[in-house]
Design a protein around this motif. Structure first.
Motif, PDB file in Angstrom:
ATOM      1  N   ASN A 180       0.868  -1.153   0.042  1.00  0.00           N
ATOM      2  CA  ASN A 180       0.004  -0.048   0.107  1.00  0.00           C
ATOM      3  C   ASN A 180       0.889   1.307  -0.046  1.00  0.00           C
ATOM      4  O   ASN A 180       2.101   0.994  -0.534  1.00  0.00           O
ATOM      5  CB  ASN A 180      -1.165  -0.049   1.147  1.00  0.00           C
ATOM      6  N   VAL A 181       0.483   2.304   0.359  1.00  0.00           N
ATOM      7  CA  VAL A 181       1.185   3.597   0.260  1.00  0.00           C
ATOM      8  C   VAL A 181       2.292   3.601   1.351  1.00  0.00           C
ATOM      9  O   VAL A 181       3.274   4.560   1.328  1.00  0.00           O
ATOM     10  CB  VAL A 181       0.211   4.764   0.373  1.00  0.00           C
ATOM     11  N   THR A 233      -4.145   2.637   6.496  1.00  0.00           N
ATOM     12  CA  THR A 233      -4.863   2.478   5.334  1.00  0.00           C
ATOM     13  C   THR A 233      -5.810   1.095   5.397  1.00  0.00           C
ATOM     14  O   THR A 233      -5.876   0.573   6.519  1.00  0.00           O
ATOM     15  CB  THR A 233      -3.817   1.597   4.107  1.00  0.00           C
ATOM     16  N   THR A 257      -7.483   0.447  -4.329  1.00  0.00           N
ATOM     17  CA  THR A 257      -7.771  -0.865  -3.488  1.00  0.00           C
ATOM     18  C   THR A 257      -9.456  -1.178  -3.425  1.00  0.00           C
ATOM     19  O   THR A 257      -9.804  -2.075  -3.910  1.00  0.00           O
ATOM     20  CB  THR A 257      -7.382  -0.931  -2.032  1.00  0.00           C
ATOM     21  N   THR A 305      -3.161   2.762  -3.897  1.00  0.00           N
ATOM     22  CA  THR A 305      -3.714   3.526  -2.848  1.00  0.00           C
ATOM     23  C   THR A 305      -4.992   2.916  -2.441  1.00  0.00           C
ATOM     24  O   THR A 305      -5.528   1.905  -3.098  1.00  0.00           O
ATOM     25  CB  THR A 305      -4.378   4.847  -3.622  1.00  0.00           C
ATOM     26  N   ASP A 306      -5.647   3.630  -1.419  1.00  0.00           N
ATOM     27  CA  ASP A 306      -7.093   2.978  -0.751  1.00  0.00           C
ATOM     28  C   ASP A 306      -8.011   3.194  -1.907  1.00  0.00           C
ATOM     29  O   ASP A 306      -9.057   2.141  -1.970  1.00  0.00           O
ATOM     30  CB  ASP A 306      -6.997   3.816   0.459  1.00  0.00           C
ATOM     31  N   ASP A 307      -7.974   4.155  -2.674  1.00  0.00           N
ATOM     32  CA  ASP A 307      -9.104   4.013  -3.600  1.00  0.00           C
ATOM     33  C   ASP A 307      -8.972   3.131  -4.791  1.00  0.00           C
ATOM     34  O   ASP A 307      -9.971   2.485  -5.074  1.00  0.00           O
ATOM     35  CB  ASP A 307      -9.086   5.715  -4.291  1.00  0.00           C
ATOM     36  N   ASP A 332       5.412   2.690   1.349  1.00  0.00           N
ATOM     37  CA  ASP A 332       6.034   2.124   0.147  1.00  0.00           C
ATOM     38  C   ASP A 332       7.651   2.232   0.286  1.00  0.00           C
ATOM     39  O   ASP A 332       8.226   2.381  -0.866  1.00  0.00           O
ATOM     40  CB  ASP A 332       5.567   2.787  -0.929  1.00  0.00           C
TER      41      ASP A 332
END
Length: 430
Positions: A274-275, A296, A336, A332-334, A277
Motif C-alpha cells: 500500500n502507500v 490504510t 484498493t 492507494t486505498d481508492d 512504500d
C-alpha cells in the motif's frame, strides 16, 4: 541446522537456539548458513506428494537432524491441519487462499509450526512470547500458544488501528494470552518489542522469545505453502508463473524467495504494497528512506520499516540475484476499493490485502504468463470495510461469529518502554 546473525556474523546458532532466542545480538536476524537446493527431478517428485509429507521434506532440508524426521512429520501434521487451496479467478490468474486455518489468516501456518517447534526444543523451561501485530499475527500466535504449558504470550498492537474483528479474535482469550493496546502505530509496537529484547535483565527474567516473522521457525513454515501452490497449478504453466505477495513486514515474500532459491519454478515475484512504500521507493531510487506510517484499508501492511528486508537482501547477495529482478507496485486505498469491486464482479469476494496483490499482478502480468496472488486473510476479518465497499452483507465464519460478542480483555498502555517493562516484570515467572 546452523544460522548466523546478519548483524554479527560471528554469532552462529542451531535451529533450536534460533527458535528459542528469536533475535540475535544487536537485534540481528538469523539466516541459514546453508541454502538447500533440490534438482528439477526432485522438485517434480516433491510436487506429487501431499502437503504434509512434502512440507516435512522441505523443513528437514533446512533443519537436518536437529529434529528426528518422524517427530518433525508429526509436528507438521499437527501444525498444518487445514488446506491451502488455489482458486481460479480469471483464465490466467488464480489466488492461493491461506485463510482456512483457525484464525482465518496465513499467519496460522507460521504461528502453529512455531508453537510445535518451540514445544519440541524448549522442554520444561518457562517461556514468554512477546510479539507485535499489525493485525493477523496476534490472532495466529494467540491461538497457536493458547493454554500451552509453561508459555505466557504478550501481544502488542496499535490501538484503534486493526479491524474490530481482528481484535476480537485474540483479545478475548485471556488465561495465558495477554493483549496490550498501545496508543501509537505498529512501528512503535515493533520498536517496544526490540527495546525489550535489548534489555538483558528483562530478557533473562521472562525467558523472552518473539513470534513475529523474525522467528526462523515461522519463516521456514511459510516456504511450504508456496510449494503447495505450485503443486496445484498445471505443469505447463509453472515455468511462466508470476507470484504477487501483499507485503508489509516482508516475511511472506522472504519465504517465497527462499522457496525459489530451493528450486521451485517461479519466473518472478512481485512485492505489492500500500502507500507505506519504503521498499518500492528503495528499489527505484536506491535510498532507504522510511516515511511516517500511514493508516490504510490494508492495515496489516501498514509498516514503514519492514523487519524482514535484510533477509531478502542477504538472500539476493548469496544467490547472486539482482534486486532489479524483484517486481514491485504501490496501491492507494481508492484503487484498493475499486479492485475489491472488480474482483466481486468476477465472482470472487476479496479483502483489501489480496486486492492490493491482485491489482499489481494484473497491471504487470505479461502475455503468456500465469499469475498467482496471495489471499492472506478471510474477507470477513475486514467485514466493516468490505461490506462498505461492496454495499452488501458478509456472513461471518464460525471462528469469528463465536468471538464477535465476547468482551475485550486488553490492557492499554502509552508508547513508553518503562511502562511496558513494569507490565512485563509483573508477569515474570516466579
Amino acid at each position: 541446522m546452523k544460522l548466523y546473525n546478519l548483524k554479527d556474523n560471528s554469532e552462529q546458532v542451531s535451529f533450536a537456539q534460533a527458535v528459542k532466542q528469536g533475535l540475535g545480538k544487536q537485534q540481528g536476524l538469523f539466516f541459514p548458513q546453508d541454502l538447500p537446493e533440490f534438482s528439477a527431478t526432485e522438485i517434480d517428485e516433491l510436487l506429487k506428494l501431499d502437503f504434509v509429507t512434502r512440507s516435512s521434506r522441505i523443513l528437514t532440508a533446512f533443519i537436518g537432524d536437529e529434529i528426528p524426521e518422524a517427530e518433525l512429520a508429526s509436528r507438521v501434521k499437527e501444525a498444518f491441519a487445514f488446506p491451502a487451496p488455489v482458486t481460479q479467478v480469471e483464465q490466467d490468474v488464480a489466488t492461493l487462499e491461506l485463510y482456512h486455518g483457525p484464525t482465518l489468516a496465513f499467519k496460522d501456518f507460521g504461528g502453529r509450526f512455531m508453537a510445535q517447534a518451540l514445544g519440541q526444543v524448549a522442554g520444561d523451561q518457562p517461556v514468554t512470547i512477546l510479539t507485535a501485530t499489525s493485525g493477523d499475527t496476534g490472532a495466529a500466535v494467540a491461538h497457536a500458544f493458547y493454554r500451552l504449558n509453561n508459555v505466557q504470550v504478550v501481544i502488542l498492537y496499535p490501538e484503534g488501528k486493526i479491524s474490530p474483528l481482528q481484535e476480537k479474535l485474540f483479545c478475548t482469550l485471556g488465561e495465558n494470552i495477554h493483549t496490550v493496546a498501545i496508543k501509537d502505530d505498529f512501528d512503535a509496537c515493533q520498536a517496544l518489542v526490540k527495546q525489550s529484547f535489548d534489555d538483558e535483565e528483562l530478557k533473562k527474567a521472562l525467558h523472552l522469545n518473539s513470534a513475529n516473522s523474525i522467528n526462523i521457525s515461522r519463516l521456514l513454515a511459510q516456504i511450504c505453502y508456496y510449494f503447495e501452490a505450485v503443486a496445484q497449478i498445471p505443469a505447463e504453466k509453472r515455468e511462466q508463473l508470476v507470484i504477487s505477495v501483499p507485503s508489509g513486514n516482508f516475511g511472506d515474500l522472504t519465504a517465497g524467495l527462499l522457496a525459489k532459491s530451493m528450486g521451485l519454478p517461479v519466473k518472478r515475484f512481485i512485492a505489492a504494497t500500500n502507500v507505506n512504500d519504503t521498499v518500492p521507493r528503495y528499489l527505484e531510487e536506491g535510498q532507504w528512506k522510511p516515511h511516517q506510517t500511514v493508516a490504510t484499508l490494508s492495515n496489516a501492511m501498514d509498516v514503514s520499516q519492514p523487519n524482514n528486508w535484510p533477509r531478502i537482501e542477504e538472500l539476493f547477495r548469496r544467490k547472486g540475484w539482482s534486486l532489479q529482478q524483484l517486481g514491485h507496485g504501490v496501491v492507494t486505498d481508492d484503487v484498493t476499493k475499486d479492485t475489491v469491486r472488480e474482483l466481486d464482479k468476477k465472482g470472487y469476494v476479496s479483502e483489501p490485502h489480496a486486492a492490493v496483490a491482485y491489482r499489481v499482478l494484473r497491471d504487470q502480468l505479461q502475455d503468456g504468463e500465469y499469475g498467482l496472488f496471495l489471499g492472506t486473510a478471510h474477507p470477513a476479518k475486514f467485514k466493516e470495510s468490505v461490506e462498505e465497499i461492496l454495499n452488501k452483507p458478509l456472513p461471518l465464519p464460525q471462528a469469528l461469529a463465536e468471538r464477535a460478542e465476547l468482551p475485550l480483555l486488553s490492557h492499554f498502555l502509552p508508547s513508553d518502554f518503562a511502562k511496558l517493562r513494569a507490565f512485563l516484570m509483573e508477569r515474570a515467572p516466579k
